[in-house]
Scaffold this motif. Structure first.
Motif, PDB file in Angstrom:
ATOM      1  N   ARG A   1       0.828  -1.206   0.000  1.00 58.69           N
ATOM      2  CA  ARG A   1       0.000   0.000   0.000  1.00 58.69           C
ATOM      3  C   ARG A   1       0.870   1.267   0.000  1.00 58.69           C
ATOM      4  O   ARG A   1       1.854   1.352   0.722  1.00 58.69           O
ATOM      5  CB  ARG A   1      -0.894  -0.012   1.238  1.00 58.69           C
ATOM      6  CG  ARG A   1      -1.943   1.064   1.251  1.00 58.69           C
ATOM      7  CD  ARG A   1      -2.842   0.909   2.454  1.00 58.69           C
ATOM      8  NE  ARG A   1      -3.754   2.022   2.574  1.00 58.69           N
ATOM      9  CZ  ARG A   1      -4.526   2.248   3.619  1.00 58.69           C
ATOM     10  NH1 ARG A   1      -4.513   1.427   4.639  1.00 58.69           N
ATOM     11  NH2 ARG A   1      -5.336   3.282   3.653  1.00 58.69           N
ATOM     12  N   ILE A   2       0.496   2.234  -0.816  1.00 61.08           N
ATOM     13  CA  ILE A   2       1.154   3.554  -0.821  1.00 61.08           C
ATOM     14  C   ILE A   2       0.169   4.565  -0.233  1.00 61.08           C
ATOM     15  O   ILE A   2      -0.916   4.775  -0.779  1.00 61.08           O
ATOM     16  CB  ILE A   2       1.538   3.999  -2.253  1.00 61.08           C
ATOM     17  CG1 ILE A   2       2.335   2.912  -2.981  1.00 61.08           C
ATOM     18  CG2 ILE A   2       2.303   5.317  -2.207  1.00 61.08           C
ATOM     19  CD1 ILE A   2       3.703   2.642  -2.440  1.00 61.08           C
ATOM     20  N   SER A   3       0.517   5.175   0.904  1.00 59.56           N
ATOM     21  CA  SER A   3      -0.361   6.146   1.566  1.00 59.56           C
ATOM     22  C   SER A   3       0.317   7.509   1.601  1.00 59.56           C
ATOM     23  O   SER A   3       1.544   7.596   1.743  1.00 59.56           O
ATOM     24  CB  SER A   3      -0.682   5.701   2.993  1.00 59.56           C
ATOM     25  OG  SER A   3      -1.247   4.413   2.996  1.00 59.56           O
ATOM     26  N   ILE A   4      -0.481   8.547   1.490  1.00 57.28           N
ATOM     27  CA  ILE A   4       0.040   9.922   1.518  1.00 57.28           C
ATOM     28  C   ILE A   4      -0.503  10.628   2.762  1.00 57.28           C
ATOM     29  O   ILE A   4      -1.677  10.470   3.117  1.00 57.28           O
ATOM     30  CB  ILE A   4      -0.391  10.709   0.252  1.00 57.28           C
ATOM     31  CG1 ILE A   4      -0.097   9.905  -1.024  1.00 57.28           C
ATOM     32  CG2 ILE A   4       0.308  12.070   0.213  1.00 57.28           C
ATOM     33  CD1 ILE A   4       1.347   9.702  -1.344  1.00 57.28           C
TER      34      ILE A   4
ATOM     35  N   LYS B   1      -0.516  15.182  -4.238  1.00 55.42           N
ATOM     36  CA  LYS B   1      -0.724  13.816  -3.727  1.00 55.42           C
ATOM     37  C   LYS B   1      -0.528  12.794  -4.833  1.00 55.42           C
ATOM     38  O   LYS B   1       0.154  11.774  -4.651  1.00 55.42           O
ATOM     39  CB  LYS B   1      -2.140  13.681  -3.142  1.00 55.42           C
ATOM     40  CG  LYS B   1      -2.272  14.149  -1.719  1.00 55.42           C
ATOM     41  CD  LYS B   1      -3.633  13.763  -1.164  1.00 55.42           C
ATOM     42  CE  LYS B   1      -3.705  14.036   0.330  1.00 55.42           C
ATOM     43  NZ  LYS B   1      -4.964  13.582   0.915  1.00 55.42           N
ATOM     44  N   ASP B   2      -1.119  13.063  -6.003  1.00 52.75           N
ATOM     45  CA  ASP B   2      -1.003  12.140  -7.144  1.00 52.75           C
ATOM     46  C   ASP B   2       0.446  12.042  -7.619  1.00 52.75           C
ATOM     47  O   ASP B   2       0.933  10.956  -7.955  1.00 52.75           O
ATOM     48  CB  ASP B   2      -1.898  12.614  -8.296  1.00 52.75           C
ATOM     49  CG  ASP B   2      -3.383  12.493  -7.964  1.00 52.75           C
ATOM     50  OD1 ASP B   2      -3.709  11.722  -7.040  1.00 52.75           O
ATOM     51  OD2 ASP B   2      -4.207  13.165  -8.614  1.00 52.75           O
TER      52      ASP B   2
ATOM     53  N   VAL C   1       6.610   7.541  -5.750  1.00 51.21           N
ATOM     54  CA  VAL C   1       6.947   6.525  -4.750  1.00 51.21           C
ATOM     55  C   VAL C   1       6.651   5.123  -5.269  1.00 51.21           C
ATOM     56  O   VAL C   1       7.415   4.180  -5.032  1.00 51.21           O
ATOM     57  CB  VAL C   1       6.195   6.807  -3.429  1.00 51.21           C
ATOM     58  CG1 VAL C   1       6.336   5.644  -2.463  1.00 51.21           C
ATOM     59  CG2 VAL C   1       6.703   8.090  -2.791  1.00 51.21           C
ATOM     60  N   LYS C   2       5.556   5.000  -6.010  1.00 55.35           N
ATOM     61  CA  LYS C   2       5.186   3.691  -6.561  1.00 55.35           C
ATOM     62  C   LYS C   2       6.265   3.184  -7.526  1.00 55.35           C
ATOM     63  O   LYS C   2       6.549   1.990  -7.605  1.00 55.35           O
ATOM     64  CB  LYS C   2       3.838   3.806  -7.288  1.00 55.35           C
ATOM     65  CG  LYS C   2       3.127   2.488  -7.481  1.00 55.35           C
ATOM     66  CD  LYS C   2       1.699   2.705  -7.950  1.00 55.35           C
ATOM     67  CE  LYS C   2       0.955   1.376  -8.031  1.00 55.35           C
ATOM     68  NZ  LYS C   2      -0.450   1.553  -8.417  1.00 55.35           N
TER      69      LYS C   2
ATOM     70  N   VAL D   1       3.949   8.244   2.851  1.00 57.53           N
ATOM     71  CA  VAL D   1       4.665   9.477   2.502  1.00 57.53           C
ATOM     72  C   VAL D   1       4.366  10.545   3.549  1.00 57.53           C
ATOM     73  O   VAL D   1       3.201  10.871   3.808  1.00 57.53           O
ATOM     74  CB  VAL D   1       4.267   9.975   1.094  1.00 57.53           C
ATOM     75  CG1 VAL D   1       5.023  11.243   0.747  1.00 57.53           C
ATOM     76  CG2 VAL D   1       4.544   8.887   0.051  1.00 57.53           C
TER      77      VAL D   1
ATOM     78  N   LYS E   1       2.444   9.968  -5.083  1.00 59.96           N
ATOM     79  CA  LYS E   1       2.050   8.553  -5.153  1.00 59.96           C
ATOM     80  C   LYS E   1       2.681   7.892  -6.375  1.00 59.96           C
ATOM     81  O   LYS E   1       3.168   6.756  -6.308  1.00 59.96           O
ATOM     82  CB  LYS E   1       0.523   8.449  -5.198  1.00 59.96           C
ATOM     83  CG  LYS E   1      -0.006   7.053  -4.911  1.00 59.96           C
ATOM     84  CD  LYS E   1      -1.485   7.085  -4.574  1.00 59.96           C
ATOM     85  CE  LYS E   1      -1.953   5.745  -4.049  1.00 59.96           C
ATOM     86  NZ  LYS E   1      -3.346   5.772  -3.573  1.00 59.96           N
ATOM     87  N   ARG E   2       2.685   8.620  -7.474  1.00 63.18           N
ATOM     88  CA  ARG E   2       3.254   8.084  -8.720  1.00 63.18           C
ATOM     89  C   ARG E   2       4.764   7.871  -8.579  1.00 63.18           C
ATOM     90  O   ARG E   2       5.295   6.831  -8.987  1.00 63.18           O
ATOM     91  CB  ARG E   2       2.948   9.055  -9.859  1.00 63.18           C
ATOM     92  CG  ARG E   2       3.203   8.516 -11.257  1.00 63.18           C
ATOM     93  CD  ARG E   2       2.617   9.431 -12.334  1.00 63.18           C
ATOM     94  NE  ARG E   2       3.169  10.790 -12.282  1.00 63.18           N
ATOM     95  CZ  ARG E   2       2.498  11.856 -11.856  1.00 63.18           C
ATOM     96  NH1 ARG E   2       1.231  11.735 -11.450  1.00 63.18           N
ATOM     97  NH2 ARG E   2       3.056  13.058 -11.844  1.00 63.18           N
TER      98      ARG E   2
ATOM     99  N   THR F   1       9.388   1.925  -5.170  1.00 64.52           N
ATOM    100  CA  THR F   1       9.196   1.002  -4.048  1.00 64.52           C
ATOM    101  C   THR F   1       9.341  -0.450  -4.503  1.00 64.52           C
ATOM    102  O   THR F   1       8.667  -0.872  -5.441  1.00 64.52           O
ATOM    103  CB  THR F   1       7.807   1.214  -3.406  1.00 64.52           C
ATOM    104  OG1 THR F   1       7.658   2.582  -3.031  1.00 64.52           O
ATOM    105  CG2 THR F   1       7.647   0.339  -2.173  1.00 64.52           C
TER     106      THR F   1
END
Length: 515
Positions: free
Chosen positions: A157-160, A170-171, A177-178, A189, A174-175, A181
């Motif tokens: 899971r990727i959480s902000i 935020k987007d 870090v994904k 984050v 998320k992009r 990872t």
């Protein structure tokens, strides 16, 4: 807004004082005897599962067993147990989780006896330090905190951070870090990652993965219980969590710690490295920055505020109670409602500071001065929320009740900061008698003088104990000189041998006592 971090080091502990515009807002101690810090990971054994509590007691080496509730196990518990067993026995040498087969998640509302067994080895993390008579509170859902991100093993899971409100940012995060990872790991984050580039995030991630690998290497042949991953030293962890561009200086009185902090700051914020300064003076560092004085006046049962108002803070086993008092003061407000609002807003600001300063947690009930106007009650509620925005501890504030009470819950993960402010009474015949610290009395004298000058007394004489009289008149500039510069009125001070240590009285130009 200036933020300063003042660090005092001694042989057995390090004290950290955070100042905001010169005012003490946070105080933390790092003691050598503290073996259980929030974030530490232990390899431990289950002592016993208790179906009635739906929890297990775990031996982590503390005198009281740690408490592990079913809801703190984490959904990936079977995978963690399998991984721990294989690494501990030396059968698994690859710690990346890339090719590790995950087990089925446990049920959300299952039973502890179905998940854990006595004498089972388990990796657990301290989420709440031992407080009062209770042992540590632990979780088996591990996380390793970095500057910009938190690494969560056995997750995808990727959480902000919710404090980042911009949807586009935020987007973007998320992009990014994904894309960096590795499989088998999740990421949270943090707020400070806002606006950071992928290279900075990746550097933080690689550092956390290195810490994970180092921890896993310790598991093979590790005795139970033992710490396998410790939080970084207190100075670095505080900087990691609170440091930002608003910091103007960091003063430290220990050379070794000075270089440690410079090195860490060079990693996380190279441009700010120059704000770290080594303090070298005969005057103790906390005294130089006025911290000792603030500690003496901030940790008692009664806390003085601006314009004569004060708080009374009481502690019980179940909750903390704070009472707001306007004090005896002259006020230019048009009516009682305006006075109540003014005092309540001052009290809300000071109360938010006190919660952080003392690290008060659990349930806090605040009895503000009653206000009949609903708009004023909303204004108070909004102001309190704004003042507590910088508080790192999780908290929830309920709107004022019809009785004028505001209820707050605040996360408590370590024992409350409790500093003794009363001192031995030198006038007492019986040993053990205590009085308020003299510095507190000086503050009271200040408040009383301000009220007298507002009432336009032309000449004021202060009669007090010789010790207090000497404190007020000696030094350059003396306290009395500062009164003269501020109020343009000279106060005559007469020492009285017959007075008790903290007794004082004011007299007018005719020698009459001013009540």
């Amino acid at each position: 807004m200036d933020k300063e971090l003042i660090i005092r080091s001694s042989s057995d502990n390090v004290d950290f004082a955070l100042l905001k515009d010169g005012k003490l807002i946070e105080l933390q101690k790092d003691e050598d005897s503290n073996d259980f810090s929030v974030g530490d990971v232990f390899i431990a054994k289950i002592r016993k599962a208790v179906p009635g509590l739906n929890a297990a007691f775990v031996n982590v080496g503390y005198e009281k067993d740690a408490f592990l509730h079913y809801h703190d196990l984490g959904p990936k518990l079977p995978s963690l147990l399998k991984f721990t067993k294989r690494v501990s026995t030396g059968k698994l040498k690859d710690f990346s989780l890339k090719n590790f087969p995950f087990e089925k998640d446990i049920e959300k509302d299952g039973k502890i006896v179905d998940a854990l067994k006595s004498n089972q080895s388990l990796l657990v993390q301290i989420v709440k330090e031992p407080i009062s008579t209770k042992g540590p509170r632990i979780s088996s859902e591990l996380s390793i905190a970095g500057r910009y991100i938190v690494l969560v093993p056995f997750s995808n899971r990727i959480s902000i951070s919710q404090k980042i409100e911009d949807r586009e940012e935020k987007d973007r995060l998320k992009r990014l870090v994904k894309s960096i990872t590795p499989p088998g790991f999740g990421v949270i984050v943090r707020t400070v990652a806002q606006g950071k580039k992928v290279a900075e995030l990746d550097k933080d991630l690689q550092n956390l993965l290195s810490r994970w690998t180092a921890m896993c290497k310790k598991l093979h042949k590790a005795h139970h219980p033992s710490k396998v991953l410790g939080e970084m030293n207190k100075a670095s962890s505080i900087l990691r969590d609170i440091f930002n561009d608003t910091f103007t200086s960091i003063h430290v009185d220990d050379e070794t710690l000075f270089y440690q902090i410079k090195d860490y700051l060079q990693e996380i914020a190279p441009k700010k490295e120059s704000i770290v300064k080594l303090y070298q003076s005969n005057v103790p560092i906390f005294e130089k920055f006025g911290i000792e004085r603030q500690i003496k006046t901030s940790f008692g049962k009664t806390v003085s505020m601006a314009k004569g108002a004060y708080l009374v803070i009481e502690h019980t086993e179940a909750l903390h109670v704070i009472d707001v008092n306007s004090g005896n003061r002259s006020n230019k407000a048009n009516n009682q409602e305006d006075t109540a609002l003014e005092v309540n807003l001052i009290a809300a600001t000071e109360m938010a500071r006190q919660l952080r300063l003392r690290d008060m947690g659990g349930i806090i009930v605040v009895d503000f001065i009653d206000m009949t106007n609903a708009e004023n009650r909303q204004k108070l509620f909004n102001h309190l929320r704004d003042e507590m925005k910088d508080d790192r501890a999780k908290h929830k504030i309920l709107p004022p009740s019809k009785f004028g009470l505001i209820q707050i819950t605040r996360q408590r993960v370590r024992p409350e900061m409790n500093i003794k402010t009363r001192e031995e009474n030198p006038d007492a015949i019986v040993n053990g008698a205590e009085v308020e610290a003299p510095i507190g009395i000086v503050q009271k004298i200040n408040f009383d003088l301000e009220k007298l000058f507002k009432k336009d007394y032309k000449k004021v004489t202060l009669n007090t104990h010789p010790f207090i009289a000497a404190f007020l008149t000696k030094g350059i500039p003396s306290v009395r000189s500062k009164w003269f510069l501020e109020h343009k009125k000279w106060v005559k001070i007469l020492p009285r041998d017959a007075y008790t240590y903290l007794e004082y009285h004011f007299f007018d130009k005719d020698g009459n006592q001013i009540k």
